[in-house]
Design a protein around this motif. Structure first.
Motif, short mmCIF file in Angstrom:
data_model
loop_
_atom_site.label_atom_id
_atom_site.label_comp_id
_atom_site.label_asym_id
_atom_site.label_seq_id
_atom_site.Cartn_x
_atom_site.Cartn_y
_atom_site.Cartn_z
N ARG A 1 54.14 -10.42 35.91
CA ARG A 1 52.86 -9.77 36.26
C ARG A 1 51.71 -10.88 36.01
O ARG A 1 51.96 -11.80 35.34
N ALA B 1 47.15 -11.39 36.43
CA ALA B 1 45.89 -10.90 36.23
C ALA B 1 44.92 -12.16 36.58
O ALA B 1 45.08 -13.45 36.04
N ALA C 1 38.22 -9.17 40.57
CA ALA C 1 39.65 -9.17 39.70
C ALA C 1 40.61 -8.74 40.54
O ALA C 1 40.58 -8.04 41.34
N PHE D 1 45.26 -8.03 40.51
CA PHE D 1 46.41 -7.99 39.73
C PHE D 1 47.64 -8.05 40.71
O PHE D 1 47.65 -7.74 41.92
N MET E 1 50.55 -2.04 34.72
CA MET E 1 49.88 -3.13 33.95
C MET E 1 49.39 -2.96 32.32
O MET E 1 49.08 -3.81 31.54
N ALA F 1 43.27 -8.62 30.50
CA ALA F 1 43.75 -7.44 31.42
C ALA F 1 43.27 -6.13 30.89
O ALA F 1 42.84 -5.46 31.65
#
Length: 425
Positions: free
Chosen positions: A226, A228, A241, A243, A268, A275
């Motif tokens: 993952r 961010a 932002a 993700f 998330m 995050a």
């Protein structure tokens, strides 16, 4: 364009009082590919209508880049100054660890401005606005409507709009994105052409409570795959932002925003760095977007008098960083080849595809490799690509500059600066 958000009726702009002698072309989609194509079609002598199902231009969106030959297309459009004035003015990018310590730095002037962060970087909505402002006076735009039915014969295409209008066009071009309704209507269901790359991308604007100043910040959790990101935009009080998250399958409707937000929160949860602070703004953001990272792979991009452009035809995915470049280059070549073929669709579409195909394939390969580099490590996972090799440098070169831009000498060009060849082959 100033349009009240509550207005859902059709809005028309730029309608012409007299019939133009050129072919009548309907373009579906008013994001980037559609207005860019409208620019070149109008210059080549066509009468252009652009239909967009949204009630107005959609603001904001992901930051998109122009590299290599795409910058040359912008110059040939006469829009270099306008595009650069609307850029995000991002100085570069830092990758950081969970505590915010900088691990690696990429500058916007790396590789002559064609690197990881391009020197032309602009929000999708801002580029769309520049293209719309450039074309609105010579192109008919219909907002809040869409193609409901379509039937073509040897001489033209009959179109029924959802709003009830019935009109006939010489050509119809779908530039309506990854989930193209026109593609599904003419070529077949989405599942036939979409290739999910195993990741999901989400982005939305947030208050700039993070001290962001011209530098993009990215945190990657290697174990979970993952990521961010926070990136600056022109409005210094806000930030964008983003993700990334791995997802082997994707079964959330791309229009079901509440379900998408639930998915993002679930997937998330527990991610470090900033995050949690970014997710805290999820319910009050005005421009949330989430979708699978996918490509569109088709054997052909036309059927009779109907053609496709941009993500509708050959999405390379956000992982390539080249979706906008493909749209701009494709718009230039499609209009040029159709005009050079005296608007014969069979010849024009075939030449457009012949010029674009290898360029598209190089960019789609970049997208697949970058997606694979973010896969979660494991015993059954493919090894991550080694981007240090000369093979990758050569591939990037083909993906950025590996296409010829003809001058189309002798083809009508009714507006704009003279076109001179300065692009690399």
């Amino acid at each position: 364009m100033s349009v009240d958000d509550s207005e859902q009726h059709t809005i028309r702009t730029g309608e012409q009082g007299t019939r133009v002698s050129g072919p009548r072309v309907l373009v579906a989609g008013a994001s980037i590919a559609g207005p860019a194509l409208a620019h070149w079609l109008r210059r080549r002598g066509a009468e252009v209508t652009v239909v967009e199902r949204a009630p107005m231009l959609r603001p904001g969106g992901q930051a998109v880049d122009a590299r290599g030959v795409a910058k040359e297309i912008i110059r040939r459009m006469g829009l270099d100054a306008a595009v650069r004035a609307a850029c995000t003015d991002t100085a570069g990018a830092h990758t950081v660890d969970a505590e915010g310590k900088v691990l690696e730095t990429f500058r916007a002037d790396d590789d002559g401005g064609d690197g990881f962060i391009a020197d032309i970087e602009i929000l999708r909505g801002d580029l769309s606005q520049v293209l719309y402002d450039d074309t609105r006076d010579g192109v008919e735009y219909i907002f809040g409507d869409r193609i409901a039915e379509l039937a073509q014969d040897a001489d033209g295409v009959d179109v029924v709009f959802a709003g009830g209008d019935r009109r006939r066009f010489d050509l119809v071009i779908g530039a309506d994105g990854l989930h193209s309704e026109l593609r599904a209507m003419v070529f077949g269901p989405h599942e036939r052409f979409l290739r999910h790359l195993g990741h999901v991308l989400a982005f939305y604007s947030v208050p700039n409570d993070f001290g962001l100043d011209r530098w993009l910040l990215e945190y990657q959790d290697q174990e979970s795959g993952r990521s961010a990101l926070l990136r600056p935009i022109q409005d210094a009080t806000r930030a964008m932002a983003m993700f990334y998250l791995p997802s082997a399958d994707f079964d959330v409707d791309h229009r079901d925003v509440p379900a998408q937000k639930r998915l993002l929160r679930e997937r998330m949860a527990g991610l470090g760095w900033r995050a949690p602070d970014i997710l805290a703004h999820l319910d009050d953001t005005p421009d949330f977007y989430l979708d699978q990272v996918a490509q569109v792979v088709m054997d052909r991009w036309s059927s009779g008098r109907v053609g496709l452009l941009g993500d509708a035809a050959f999405s390379s995915s956000p992982m390539s960083g080249q979706g906008t470049g493909l749209a701009l280059v494709g718009a230039y070549l499609l209009a040029g080849e159709l005009a050079a073929a005296e608007w014969d669709p069979g010849t024009g579409f075939a030449r457009y595809e012949a010029r674009m195909r290898s360029f598209v394939e190089a960019n789609q390969e970049i997208g697949r490799l970058n997606a694979r580099s973010r896969d979660v490590p494991g015993p059954d996972a493919e090894p991550r690509p080694d981007f240090a090799g000369a093979w990758f440098t050569e591939l990037v070169g083909r993906a950025i500059n590996g296409i010829e831009l003809p001058d189309y000498a002798g083809v009508p060009d009714s507006a704009g600066p003279p076109i001179t060849s300065s692009a690399k082959p």
